[in-house]
Design an enzyme around this catalytic site. Structure first.
Site, PDB file in Angstrom:
ATOM      1  N   GLU A 213      96.216  49.261 109.015  1.00  0.00           N
ATOM      2  CA  GLU A 213      94.760  49.336 109.098  1.00  0.00           C
ATOM      3  C   GLU A 213      94.287  48.823 110.451  1.00  0.00           C
ATOM      4  O   GLU A 213      94.782  47.821 110.963  1.00  0.00           O
ATOM      5  CB  GLU A 213      94.116  48.503 107.980  1.00  0.00           C
ATOM      6  CG  GLU A 213      94.346  49.059 106.588  1.00  0.00           C
ATOM      7  CD  GLU A 213      93.428  48.429 105.563  1.00  0.00           C
ATOM      8  OE1 GLU A 213      92.292  48.912 105.410  1.00  0.00           O
ATOM      9  OE2 GLU A 213      93.836  47.455 104.911  1.00  0.00           O
TER      10      GLU A 213
ATOM     11  N   CYS B  18      87.539  53.566 108.053  1.00  0.00           N
ATOM     12  CA  CYS B  18      88.648  53.847 107.137  1.00  0.00           C
ATOM     13  C   CYS B  18      88.392  54.938 106.103  1.00  0.00           C
ATOM     14  O   CYS B  18      89.169  55.894 105.994  1.00  0.00           O
ATOM     15  CB  CYS B  18      89.117  52.574 106.459  1.00  0.00           C
ATOM     16  SG  CYS B  18      87.888  51.720 105.482  1.00  0.00           S
TER      17      CYS B  18
END
Length: 568
Positions: A25, A64
């Site tokens: 991430e 995201c």
């Protein structure tokens, strides 16, 4: 080949590769293999030495959830209705109530197609697609899910996706003030004086400490990569598995994450394909929308025609001229930015040029570098490059030469030397918007979109599947509870909801509570993708359970029927 119930199973000698995704991430290419001398990433660097490192890989949205939706479907966020971050708004005043995006009825995740082709697909563990969590996407989804699942046949090829959240932007926050999402250290092991601070950020102690924490978190994520690859080797799969390592979007610094520049959209991409890659470097443009068609191609599955990406590796590999990125509502603040990048230039178009770049996003404001920007701006102490992003308005267009200006700080829009480049990039973006339907979708407000996909404000529910016995004397008449029929016969499953995916199970499982909605007590069942009629022979008795889901809809109730085939 098919078993008695019609499910695809691995054929003897199946030489299709296993596929393993390692997804970090909030990571830009800060690895040793990308030339970063501060990074402690020996496992990733080793993987790159045996694989192929992509220098020009990009995500389609610098945040995201929209990006993950694209990774799983091969479509850009506006094509899915997932461009706003997030659709679960927690009912913030002024925003539409929470909803799930509803992609076009023909859209399914590539993992569902892999499952239909006989792959065993697992996810550990983050979803965040914004169109719900369709149960048909995975054989097993949850903490620790991987190829070692007991339900997987030992010869069955697998697709396993593992996510590491330790590099999330919150890992750069001051841990004395905020509880970080990822791992963060107050006194980082990385020397803050050794890090490279981008010129658009203030070079101060809080900024350097935040970056040093990020390098520490990258090192911990690299150790995780090594542990996963060790497990893969211990299980004898290191030489028959394609390993893909990437990030959902760029790093969580201000003007990086959430912004369609290289700093927010350029991502690491390393692919190790045993016997096919050998430490090479590719400078081809790759977008995350290319991941789905590439995985299908490697698995020998024909990709659907609606995909907006194309394979970048394998026998069907192609090259692309441009990659595209979008920015819409992120958290509480609406915006609309579109961007196109070729192998040298980036063009950015702002649809709210009268507004400042920096809008109110409380989550982002926790970042130490953001706090430094705001503090120094109030004091009038930012230099000209740093103050660009804090300006009260922004240009309608931006053009950057990413080779000469990798931090994208010198806008070339008004430079006559680049007039031809500007016209070409404008045309490429306009063509993409027309081709993908972004022009029409972006004209629709989020509230209008919600009202359209959730009529009357309620989430639509997928209709329960129906059982259709095809037997002598009963050809094509549905049944709700089964019955006894002459054989041989087949049972087809049908769902009247347009675009619904159907799955079924034949395991006993726990008893279904008939007094409930039909879903209780079946969480332990392994749902198989329905991909064709289920064949039964004389003397067979089979209890079938089935349920369905259209992406963005609530899944159906569970339907159940027992079918008996009389002896000849």
């Amino acid at each position: 080949m098919a078993d008695q119930t019609g499910a695809m199973t691995a054929a003897d000698g199946d030489d299709r590769p296993n596929i393993l995704w390692l997804v970090q991430e909030d990571v830009s290419p800060r690895y040793g293999c990308y030339g970063d001398s501060v990074a402690g990433t020996p496992n990733i660097d080793s993987l790159a030495s045996e694989g192929r490192r992509y220098e020009n890989a990009f995500c389609p949205a610098p945040v995201c959830a929209p990006s993950r939706a694209s990774m799983m479907t091969g479509l850009h966020p506006p094509s899915l209705g997932t461009q706003h971050m997030r659709t679960t708004t927690h009912d913030v005043a002024g925003l539409p109530d929470s909803y799930d995006a509803v992609p076009p009825h023909y859209v399914t995740a590539f993992t569902e197609r892999l499952r239909g082709a006989g792959y065993y697909c697992t996810l550990d563990s983050k979803t965040d697609y914004q169109f719900g969590e369709p149960f048909t996407m995975w054989d097993h989804h949850g903490d620790g899910a991987d190829w070692r699942d007991d339900r997987r046949d030992s010869d069955q090829p697998f697709f396993a996706m593992l996510t590491n959240g330790g590099t999330h932007e919150s890992g750069m926050w001051d841990p004395d003030e905020f509880a970080p999402h990822g791992r963060a250290v107050h006194d980082p092991d990385t020397d803050p004086d050794a890090v490279d601070v981008p010129p658009y950020l203030p070079d101060t102690e809080p900024t350097r400490l935040a970056l040093a924490r990020h390098y520490d978190n990258l090192a911990h994520s690299d150790a995780w990569v090594g542990e996963v690859l060790d497990r893969l080797a211990a299980d004898g799969h290191i030489d028959d598995t394609v390993v893909v390592l990437t990030s959902d979007h760029g790093e969580g610094l201000p003007r990086c994450k959430r912004w369609p520049y290289d700093s927010g959209t350029r991502v690491p991409l390393v692919v190790r394909w045993p016997g096919k890659t050998d430490g090479s470097v590719s400078h081809d443009l790759v977008s995350h929308v290319d991941l789905a068609p590439t995985m299908l191609s490697l698995a020998g599955v024909n990709p659907p025609r609606y995909l907006e990406g194309a394979p970048f590796l394998g026998p069907d590999a192609t090259t692309r001229e441009y990659v595209f990125a979008t920015r819409d509502r992120y958290d509480e603040s609406y915006d609309m930015v579109r961007s196109v990048r070729d192998d040298r230039f980036r063009y950015v178009r702002h649809y709210y040029p009268e507004r400042p770049y920096v809008q109110h996003i409380p989550y982002r404001n926790r970042h130490p570098a953001m706090r430094e920007l705001l503090r120094l701006d109030a004091a009038g102490e930012l230099d000209p490059v740093q103050s660009q992003w804090l300006a009260p308005t922004r240009p309608a267009e931006e053009l950057y030469d990413c080779r000469a200006d990798p931090h994208e700080t010198e806008n070339l829009v008004r430079d006559p030397q680049y007039a031809d480049v500007l016209d070409r990039m404008r045309g490429a973006l306009d063509d993409w918007r027309d081709r993908t339907g972004d022009r029409e979708r972006a004209a629709e407000s989020e509230q209008e979109m919600r009202d359209r996909v959730w009529p009357d404000g309620d989430q639509p529910t997928t209709a329960p599947p129906q059982f259709v016995p095809n037997a002598p004397g009963n050809c094509g008449t549905e049944t709700t509870d089964g019955g006894t029929f002459e054989g041989p016969m087949t049972v087809s499953l049908f769902c009247p909801t347009q675009g619904a995916s159907i799955a079924y199970a034949t395991e006993t499982g726990e008893a279904v509570d008939e007094a409930s909605d039909g879903n209780d007590g079946v969480d332990d069942i392994h749902w198989r993708i329905y991909d064709g009629p289920i064949r039964l022979e004389s003397g067979d008795e089979l209890t079938l359970r089935a349920k369905a889901v259209r992406y963005g809809y609530a899944e159906s109730e569970v339907a159940s029927a027992t079918v008996t085939v009389s002896d000849a």
